[in-house]
Write an enzyme that holds these catalytic residues in place. Structure first.
Site, PDB file in Angstrom:
ATOM      1  N   GLY A  12       1.117  -1.194  -0.018  1.00 62.40           N
ATOM      2  CA  GLY A  12      -0.338   0.018  -0.065  1.00 62.40           C
ATOM      3  C   GLY A  12       0.861   0.909  -0.205  1.00 62.40           C
ATOM      4  N   GLY A  14      -0.218   4.402   0.436  1.00 62.03           N
ATOM      5  CA  GLY A  14      -1.212   6.007   0.763  1.00 62.03           C
ATOM      6  C   GLY A  14      -0.183   6.157   1.867  1.00 62.03           C
ATOM      7  N   TYR A  15      -0.841   7.513   3.329  1.00 64.81           N
ATOM      8  CA  TYR A  15      -0.130   7.483   3.662  1.00 64.81           C
ATOM      9  C   TYR A  15       0.699   7.180   4.387  1.00 64.81           C
ATOM     10  CZ  TYR A  15      -3.320  11.066   1.974  1.00 64.81           C
ATOM     11  OH  TYR A  15      -4.216  12.156   1.826  1.00 64.81           O
ATOM     12  N   ASN A  39       2.130  -1.359  -4.965  1.00 65.74           N
ATOM     13  CA  ASN A  39       0.505  -1.096  -4.391  1.00 65.74           C
ATOM     14  C   ASN A  39      -0.585  -0.774  -6.133  1.00 65.74           C
ATOM     15  OD1 ASN A  39      -1.116   1.275  -3.216  1.00 65.74           O
ATOM     16  ND2 ASN A  39      -0.875   2.523  -5.515  1.00 65.74           N
ATOM     17  N   LYS A  40      -1.780  -0.975  -5.545  1.00 61.93           N
ATOM     18  CA  LYS A  40      -2.639  -1.256  -7.252  1.00 61.93           C
ATOM     19  C   LYS A  40      -2.436  -0.705  -7.945  1.00 61.93           C
ATOM     20  CE  LYS A  40      -7.016  -2.686  -4.423  1.00 61.93           C
ATOM     21  NZ  LYS A  40      -8.210  -2.507  -3.846  1.00 61.93           N
ATOM     22  N   GLU A 172     -17.643  17.024   4.741  1.00 59.39           N
ATOM     23  CA  GLU A 172     -16.595  17.631   3.490  1.00 59.39           C
ATOM     24  C   GLU A 172     -17.297  17.457   1.997  1.00 59.39           C
ATOM     25  OE1 GLU A 172     -12.709  16.282   3.958  1.00 59.39           O
ATOM     26  OE2 GLU A 172     -12.637  17.949   5.471  1.00 59.39           O
ATOM     27  N   ASP A 303      -5.124   3.306   8.530  1.00 59.76           N
ATOM     28  CA  ASP A 303      -6.889   2.498   8.990  1.00 59.76           C
ATOM     29  C   ASP A 303      -6.991   0.644   8.864  1.00 59.76           C
ATOM     30  OD1 ASP A 303      -7.041   4.885   8.484  1.00 59.76           O
ATOM     31  OD2 ASP A 303      -8.590   5.145   6.414  1.00 59.76           O
ATOM     32  N   ALA A 320      -5.211  10.330   8.042  1.00 56.73           N
ATOM     33  CA  ALA A 320      -3.683  10.288   7.302  1.00 56.73           C
ATOM     34  C   ALA A 320      -3.406  10.873   8.508  1.00 56.73           C
ATOM     35  CB  ALA A 320      -4.253  10.920   6.349  1.00 56.73           C
ATOM     36  N   GLN A 321      -3.844  11.697   9.720  1.00 55.96           N
ATOM     37  CA  GLN A 321      -2.480  12.151  10.763  1.00 55.96           C
ATOM     38  C   GLN A 321      -1.855  11.145  10.888  1.00 55.96           C
ATOM     39  OE1 GLN A 321      -3.093  15.294  14.678  1.00 55.96           O
ATOM     40  NE2 GLN A 321      -4.532  15.447  13.347  1.00 55.96           N
TER      41      GLN A 321
END
Ligand code: FAD
Ligand code: NAD
Length: 407
Positions: A12, A14-15, A39-40, A172, A303, A320-321
């Site tokens: 992955g 991501g972040y 990663n995908k 959002e 996550d 994400a933090q």
């Protein structure tokens, strides 16, 4: 005699995963370990900007960048593929198009939408989960507007957009849609009075648990942008025509809508359960050093992981933090392990606050304990977005992808 280099595989980009790799490549030498990132896609996307791409207020190319632009090719091998199973006993990852052995594994494959088994959601609702989904939501809404103008027997329900959940994601997205709808009406010659933007929230308040004063501000601002809130109202079913909701004990109502966006929960990635790793809703309750329970060689971050905030005895929210901070800690722990150190660092989140956008021009925030709203909060939100780029890809990535529409 040459010693075998340990193999680190990160799943992955991501972040969490990209932070692990970009920090690790700075910390260790070429001869210390082989690092493989899987990663995908060949790009990273800013999950935290996907509501903008979904509403069509930001082009989807603005929310992604090539992974090759932030990794050092002499230290990191990038494999574009999808992991389908982790065989922990064999220290192997099965990919759609091959397999990889590892000495150390980092699972950073993010989360998935949680539908709680609600009928029809998988089939008829959209979820803001990746670039493909965001692009489809945007185009689906545009198609509803275009079709409405072309049909003789006009179906006004096409112009109703329902958002399930008034958590941060739902709010959002509503903020962006509130700005986008007047543009869509102009582009497609649709009377704005015919468009409905409805938010359905099961809890008795919007943004449950967040500061009530900031929530009141957000609700008032979104109502000005045309959002209708139905709180204390739970989605019970989604159909090709819209949703069925329950209010109180016995009241059931159908809301017809051309678009339903489900933003009412996230869970861990299903690959974790498929691989037989102990998890709660797909999230692995990790040890303080971020390793899976009982494991010496598997880290789980972002996550896909779950950590309890001992102060309130509840899990930290998947953000994400936290994913980025875990990525940094994970990189330090991997470097320690390959250098033979037995003591690993315990992860301690440093939560700076939360900022929730209400469109590109408005926001609410609680940062370092200080409340902020309006232009100030919106400026802060863009700085937070730019900071994620800075931490992973440095100043050049901020220059390429950053948000500078701060006025
Ligand atoms: P992700 O960033 O989701 O990355 C996972 C990566 O793994 C992706 O690149 C994916 O393609 C890849 N992947 C998945 N499965 C596989 C597989 N089987 N094989 C290979 N690759 C795979 N949090 C904040 O802190 N602040 C915010 O402002 C904020 N805004 C948000 C706005 C929206 C609209 C949403 C949806 C979420 C927001 N969040 C925010 C939450 C935040 O985005 C997540 O907590 C964060 O993305 C988690 O990071 P991650 O690294 O675990 O996963
Ligand atoms: P969430 O779980 O925080 O909110 C989901 C909302 O949906 C809740 O308010 C819940 O009461 C409601 N809900 C659940 N079932 C429902 C039903 N059947 N019908 C109607 N409503 C229902 O999910 P999220 O908003 O996607 O946030 C996920 C994570 O991402 C959180 O940790 C959040 O903090 C983070 N996030 C942060 C930001 C930010 O910081 N700006 C933005 C987006 C997401």
């Amino acid at each position: 005699m040459t010693l075998k280099k340990p193999k680190i595989v990160v799943l992955g980009a991501g972040y969490g995963g990209l932070m692990t790799v970009t920090k690790l490549q700075k910390m260790i030498g070429v001869n210390e370990a082989d690092i493989t990132l899987v990663n995908k896609n060949d790009y990273h996307y800013e999950t935290t900007w996907l509501h903008e791409a979904s509403a069509g207020t930001l082009h989807h190319d603005r929310v992604r960048y090539p992974i090759s632009s932030v990794i050092e090719r002499n230290k990191v091998e990038f494999v574009q593929d999808t992991a389908v199973e982790i065989k922990a006993a064999e220290k192997k990852v099965i990919l759609e198009n091959g397999e990889l052995d590892y000495d150390y594994l980092v699972i950073a494959v993010g989360g998935e939408s949680e539908t709680f088994g609600i009928k029809g959601l998988k089939e008829y609702a959209f979820a803001i989960v990746n670039v493909n989904a965001a692009r489809q939501i945007k185009e689906h809404i545009e198609l509803q507007f275009a079709t409405y103008q072309n049909e003789e027997d006009k179906k006004e329900d096409r112009l109703t957009i329902v958002v399930g959940g008034a958590g941060f994601t739902g709010i959002e997205f509503l903020g962006e849609m509130g700005n986008r709808i007047p543009e869509l009406c102009r582009e497609y010659d649709v009377d704005p009075n015919k468009v409905k933007l409805i938010c359905v929230e099961a809890a008795p308040m919007v943004l449950p648990g967040f500061d009530p004063e900031l929530v009141s501000y957000a609700v008032a601002q979104l109502e000005k942008k045309g959002v209708e809130f139905k709180i204390g109202t739970a989605i019970k079913e989604c159909t090709p025509e819209g949703i069925i909701v329950a209010k109180g004990e016995n009241e059931v109502e159908e809301i017809k809508a051309g678009t339903v966006v489900w933003a009412a929960g996230v869970r861990g990635n299903s690959i974790i359960e498929k691989s037989g790793i102990e998890a709660m809703r797909g999230r692995v309750k990790v040890q303080p050093d971020l390793r899976a329970p009982g494991s010496e060689d598997i880290f789980v971050i972002g996550d896909s992981s779950l950590m309890i905030n001992e102060e309130i005895n509840r899990p930290y929210p998947p953000t994400a933090q936290i994913a980025m901070q875990q990525g940094e800690c994970c990189a330090r722990n991997l470097a320690a392990l390959i250098r033979g150190k037995a003591e690993l660092e315990a992860f301690k989140p440093d939560i700076k606050g939360s900022v929730c956008s209400l469109g590109h021009d408005d926001a609410i925030g609680l940062v370092f304990g200080k409340k902020m709203v309006g232009a100030k909060a919106s400026f802060m939100k863009k700085m937070v977005d730019n900071r994620a780029l800075l931490l992973i890809g440095g100043a050049s990535l901020v220059m390429k992808k950053g948000k500078f529409n701060v006025l």
